[in-house]
Design a protein around this motif. Structure first.
Motif, PDB file in Angstrom:
ATOM      1  N   PRO A 116       0.810  -1.224   0.000  1.00 32.65           N
ATOM      2  CA  PRO A 116       0.000   0.000   0.000  1.00 32.65           C
ATOM      3  C   PRO A 116       0.847   1.280   0.000  1.00 32.65           C
ATOM      4  N   ILE A 117       1.979   1.251   0.666  1.00 35.78           N
ATOM      5  CA  ILE A 117       2.865   2.411   0.670  1.00 35.78           C
ATOM      6  C   ILE A 117       3.427   2.632  -0.736  1.00 35.78           C
ATOM      7  N   LYS A 118       3.819   1.561  -1.399  1.00 34.79           N
ATOM      8  CA  LYS A 118       4.329   1.684  -2.764  1.00 34.79           C
ATOM      9  C   LYS A 118       3.264   2.236  -3.698  1.00 34.79           C
ATOM     10  N   ARG A 119       2.005   1.813  -3.508  1.00 33.52           N
ATOM     11  CA  ARG A 119       0.919   2.347  -4.336  1.00 33.52           C
ATOM     12  C   ARG A 119       0.761   3.858  -4.111  1.00 33.52           C
ATOM     13  N   LEU A 120       0.881   4.293  -2.861  1.00 29.98           N
ATOM     14  CA  LEU A 120       0.819   5.729  -2.582  1.00 29.98           C
ATOM     15  C   LEU A 120       1.921   6.481  -3.335  1.00 29.98           C
ATOM     16  N   ILE A 121       3.115   5.954  -3.253  1.00 24.77           N
ATOM     17  CA  ILE A 121       4.280   6.597  -3.867  1.00 24.77           C
ATOM     18  C   ILE A 121       4.126   6.696  -5.377  1.00 24.77           C
ATOM     19  N   GLU A 122       3.612   5.642  -5.983  1.00 26.66           N
ATOM     20  CA  GLU A 122       3.563   5.552  -7.440  1.00 26.66           C
ATOM     21  C   GLU A 122       2.322   6.177  -8.072  1.00 26.66           C
ATOM     22  N   ASP A 123       1.323   6.534  -7.282  1.00 28.93           N
ATOM     23  CA  ASP A 123       0.070   7.048  -7.822  1.00 28.93           C
ATOM     24  C   ASP A 123       0.164   8.555  -8.044  1.00 28.93           C
ATOM     25  N   PRO A 124       0.175   9.012  -9.295  1.00 23.64           N
ATOM     26  CA  PRO A 124       0.308  10.448  -9.569  1.00 23.64           C
ATOM     27  C   PRO A 124      -0.910  11.267  -9.121  1.00 23.64           C
ATOM     28  N   GLU A 125      -2.016  10.611  -8.819  1.00 21.62           N
ATOM     29  CA  GLU A 125      -3.210  11.317  -8.348  1.00 21.62           C
ATOM     30  C   GLU A 125      -3.123  11.662  -6.852  1.00 21.62           C
ATOM     31  N   VAL A 126      -2.257  10.977  -6.127  1.00 25.14           N
ATOM     32  CA  VAL A 126      -2.093  11.207  -4.692  1.00 25.14           C
ATOM     33  C   VAL A 126      -1.314  12.504  -4.491  1.00 25.14           C
ATOM     34  N   ASN A 127      -1.702  13.260  -3.497  1.00 24.04           N
ATOM     35  CA  ASN A 127      -1.040  14.513  -3.169  1.00 24.04           C
ATOM     36  C   ASN A 127       0.470  14.298  -3.045  1.00 24.04           C
ATOM     37  N   GLU A 128       1.241  15.241  -3.585  1.00 24.78           N
ATOM     38  CA  GLU A 128       2.704  15.081  -3.597  1.00 24.78           C
ATOM     39  C   GLU A 128       3.308  15.040  -2.200  1.00 24.78           C
ATOM     40  N   TRP A 129       2.692  15.708  -1.230  1.00 28.19           N
ATOM     41  CA  TRP A 129       3.209  15.671   0.139  1.00 28.19           C
ATOM     42  C   TRP A 129       2.951  14.300   0.769  1.00 28.19           C
TER      43      TRP A 129
END
Length: 136
Positions: A116-129
């Motif tokens: 799940p952390i990797k998905r957060l990192i790789e998802d361009p829709e997730v806030n950059e912070w």
């Protein structure tokens, strides 16, 4: 004080750190965890409803920290769902929690499951912070 009363005392930021209430909540860990999980689930399900509660509403932040302190694995995916909310709303709803502590909170909850952390990192829709905190 029972868990429900403690939980209600954590609803708003009063400008003073509620050390005694949090200490008592830690002592009642078993009874407070379901309430904290429900708070986080509600925020993840409907972040807009949280913004309608006003800027001083704070219990969701206490929930993130306490669930991490207790290392409650079931909170992990719920938190990831919440912080995956696209745009700036997650930043508006959490203040400095994302930039200051989200990385440690995720680490405390993941129990070695980094997907799940990797998905957060790789998802361009997730806030950059959020993505940056996930890298931490």
């Amino acid at each position: 004080m029972d868990a429900d009363a403690l939980f209600s005392q954590l609803e708003f930021n009063t400008g003073e750190f509620p050390e005694d209430i949090l200490a008592e909540a830690v002592e009642q860990r078993g009874a407070i965890i379901p309430l904290l999980l429900e708070e986080l689930r509600g925020v993840a399900a409907d972040p807009k409803a949280l913004s309608e509660k006003g800027g001083s509403f704070f219990r969701h932040n206490y929930a993130m920290y306490m669930l991490a302190q207790f290392r409650v694995a079931t909170a992990y995916t719920v938190l990831v769902d919440f912080v995956s909310t696209p745009g700036e709303s997650v930043m508006d709803l959490t203040g400095d929690v994302i930039t200051e502590d989200l990385g440690r909170i995720l680490a405390s909850l993941c129990h070695g499951d980094l997907r799940p952390i990797k998905r957060l990192i790789e998802d361009p829709e997730v806030n950059e912070w959020v993505r940056s905190a996930a890298l931490d």
